[in-house]
Write an enzyme that holds these catalytic residues in place. Structure first.
Site, PDB file in Angstrom:
ATOM      1  N   ASP A   1       0.820  -1.225   0.000  1.00 33.03           N
ATOM      2  CA  ASP A   1       0.000   0.000   0.000  1.00 33.03           C
ATOM      3  C   ASP A   1       0.850   1.270   0.000  1.00 33.03           C
ATOM      4  OD1 ASP A   1      -2.696  -0.740  -0.136  1.00 33.03           O
ATOM      5  OD2 ASP A   1      -2.853  -1.086   2.024  1.00 33.03           O
TER       6      ASP A   1
ATOM      7  N   ARG B   1       0.628  -1.687   7.590  1.00 35.67           N
ATOM      8  CA  ARG B   1       1.167  -0.459   6.994  1.00 35.67           C
ATOM      9  C   ARG B   1       2.126   0.286   7.931  1.00 35.67           C
ATOM     10  NH1 ARG B   1      -2.594   3.340   3.542  1.00 35.67           N
ATOM     11  NH2 ARG B   1      -0.493   3.848   2.818  1.00 35.67           N
TER      12      ARG B   1
ATOM     13  N   ARG C   1      -9.991   5.446  10.998  1.00 38.33           N
ATOM     14  CA  ARG C   1      -8.537   5.343  11.094  1.00 38.33           C
ATOM     15  C   ARG C   1      -7.978   6.334  12.135  1.00 38.33           C
ATOM     16  NH1 ARG C   1      -6.428   2.775   6.372  1.00 38.33           N
ATOM     17  NH2 ARG C   1      -7.931   1.165   5.814  1.00 38.33           N
TER      18      ARG C   1
ATOM     19  N   HIS D   1     -11.420   7.145   4.910  1.00 33.89           N
ATOM     20  CA  HIS D   1     -10.494   8.271   5.115  1.00 33.89           C
ATOM     21  C   HIS D   1     -11.227   9.527   4.675  1.00 33.89           C
ATOM     22  CE1 HIS D   1      -6.378   5.976   4.724  1.00 33.89           C
ATOM     23  NE2 HIS D   1      -6.532   6.380   5.970  1.00 33.89           N
TER      24      HIS D   1
ATOM     25  N   CYS E   1      -4.920   9.796  -2.729  1.00 37.17           N
ATOM     26  CA  CYS E   1      -4.191   8.842  -1.881  1.00 37.17           C
ATOM     27  C   CYS E   1      -2.738   8.698  -2.318  1.00 37.17           C
ATOM     28  CB  CYS E   1      -4.837   7.464  -1.934  1.00 37.17           C
ATOM     29  SG  CYS E   1      -6.539   7.407  -1.410  1.00 37.17           S
TER      30      CYS E   1
HETATM   31  N1  ARG Z   1      -5.331   0.166   1.146  1.00 38.11           N
HETATM   32  C1  ARG Z   1      -5.016   1.452   1.722  1.00 38.11           C
HETATM   33  C2  ARG Z   1      -5.541   1.505   3.143  1.00 38.11           C
HETATM   34  O1  ARG Z   1      -6.589   0.969   3.381  1.00 38.11           O
HETATM   35  C3  ARG Z   1      -5.588   2.549   0.903  1.00 38.11           C
HETATM   36  C4  ARG Z   1      -5.202   3.907   1.381  1.00 38.11           C
HETATM   37  C5  ARG Z   1      -5.800   4.992   0.594  1.00 38.11           C
HETATM   38  N2  ARG Z   1      -5.291   6.244   0.964  1.00 38.11           N
HETATM   39  C6  ARG Z   1      -5.996   7.364   1.200  1.00 38.11           C
HETATM   40  N3  ARG Z   1      -5.375   8.479   1.401  1.00 38.11           N
HETATM   41  N4  ARG Z   1      -7.298   7.328   1.311  1.00 38.11           N
HETATM   42  O2  ARG Z   1      -4.940   2.066   4.017  1.00 38.11           O
END
Ligand code: ARG
Length: 308
Positions: A102, A127, A172, A201, A301
């Site tokens: 990612d 991550r 998140r 997000h 992203c």
């Molecule tokens: N697969 C990544 C996650 O879930 C995607 C992140 C996307 N980034 C963003 N800025 N929305 O963390």
């Protein structure tokens, strides 16, 4: 004390919205200023999808085992880099690391404002190593990095305006991180609660079209249903003229867009949103990053802006 910073005088293009009715506009009206769209040169940090894959599921979009065409992902990402450069923006690159599929979503690695960074502390273990790589590069560039004590995913959940930072929470980034970011960057932070797991997000539910650093007031587009009722009220009060995006456009991550104040780089699939942006005097710049959508990410992203 928050100071309103003026942008550097390096405007690329100024477009006056020709639909503004000149006859009803008094000589010193601000009306035509409001519809002026001025691009400002931006600095972006990006990371190639060299190791892109969908091997785990940490958002509603990810289906582990789905076929990923990495060459296609790289080609789409490269076209995005070239789009920014053709618009006159600078793109710096972060070295991709194996085992971090990612990492292409560079926006999540930090929040950089005025030469200071508030680092990342990823919610999911998959991550977490990315944060260290981002902080390392930023420090090499002479940027001070404040290490967060709370969960925070960089520009994924923090969107920067001249007068405030909009911050998402719910999936998140922790509410505590909003307070921490405000202190670290000495900017007011407005907390917004996300309620739909597809828009996990803030940058999947809200796009900054104009950051309010120039002549025009801050301008955004967002999907109201992605926010709790009280956050919807906050957004209505702060941005009564905002574009309310359709769910169809948001579901192709149309709001995951990057604007320089005039050009709005957005996923090509968000057709109606592009039309509405053009009606407001912006120039939509559609790009196809559909391979990255398999991991729940799109244009924004991939793009960490270093805000002046
Ligand atoms: N697969 C990544 C996650 O879930 C995607 C992140 C996307 N980034 C963003 N800025 N929305 O963390």
């Amino acid at each position: 004390m928050i100071t309103h910073r003026r942008p550097p005088q390096e405007a690329l293009v100024t477009v006056l919205d020709t639909r503004t009715p000149a006859r009803s506009t008094p000589a010193h009206s601000t009306l035509d200023r409001v519809t002026a769209r001025t691009a400002r040169v931006r600095s972006y940090l990006m990371c190639a999808p060299t190791h892109f894959d969908v091997t785990y599921a940490i958002n509603a979009w990810m289906q582990p085992g789905i076929h990923v065409d990495r060459d296609r992902a790289v080609a789409q990402w490269q076209a995005l880099v070239e789009t920014y450069r053709a618009l006159g923006h600078s793109v710096e690159l972060l070295e991709p690391a194996a085992g971090l599929p990612d990492m292409v979503f560079a926006a999540n690695g930090a929040l950089v404002v005025d030469g200071r960074a508030y680092g990342a502390r990823f919610r999911h273990v998959e991550r977490q190593a990315e944060a260290v790589l981002h902080a390392g590069l930023l420090r090499e560039q002479g940027i001070e990095v404040v290490e967060p004590a709370h969960t925070t995913e960089g520009e994924g959940d923090f969107l920067v305006l001249a007068s405030m930072i909009l911050a998402g929470t719910g999936f998140r980034t922790s509410l505590h991180a909003h307070v921490e970011a405000a202190a670290a960057l000495d900017r007011p932070v407005v907390s917004l609660e996300l309620v739909d797991p597809r828009f996990y997000h803030l940058d999947t539910a809200l796009a900054v079209l104009d950051d309010g650093n120039g002549e025009a007031p801050a301008d955004i587009a967002y999907l109201p249903s992605a926010f709790s009722p009280h956050s919807r009220r906050t957004l209505r009060q702060l941005f009564p003229d905002a574009i309310e995006c359709s769910e169809a456009d948001a579901l192709v991550l149309g709001l995951n867009a990057v604007s320089d104040g005039h050009h709005v780089v957005l996923p090509v699939q968000a057709r109606d949103l592009a039309v509405r942006l053009a009606e407001r005097g912006y120039t939509p710049v559609p790009v196809d990053v559909s391979e990255l959508l398999k991991a729940g990410g799109s244009v924004k992203c991939c793009t960490q802006e270093h805000h002046a």
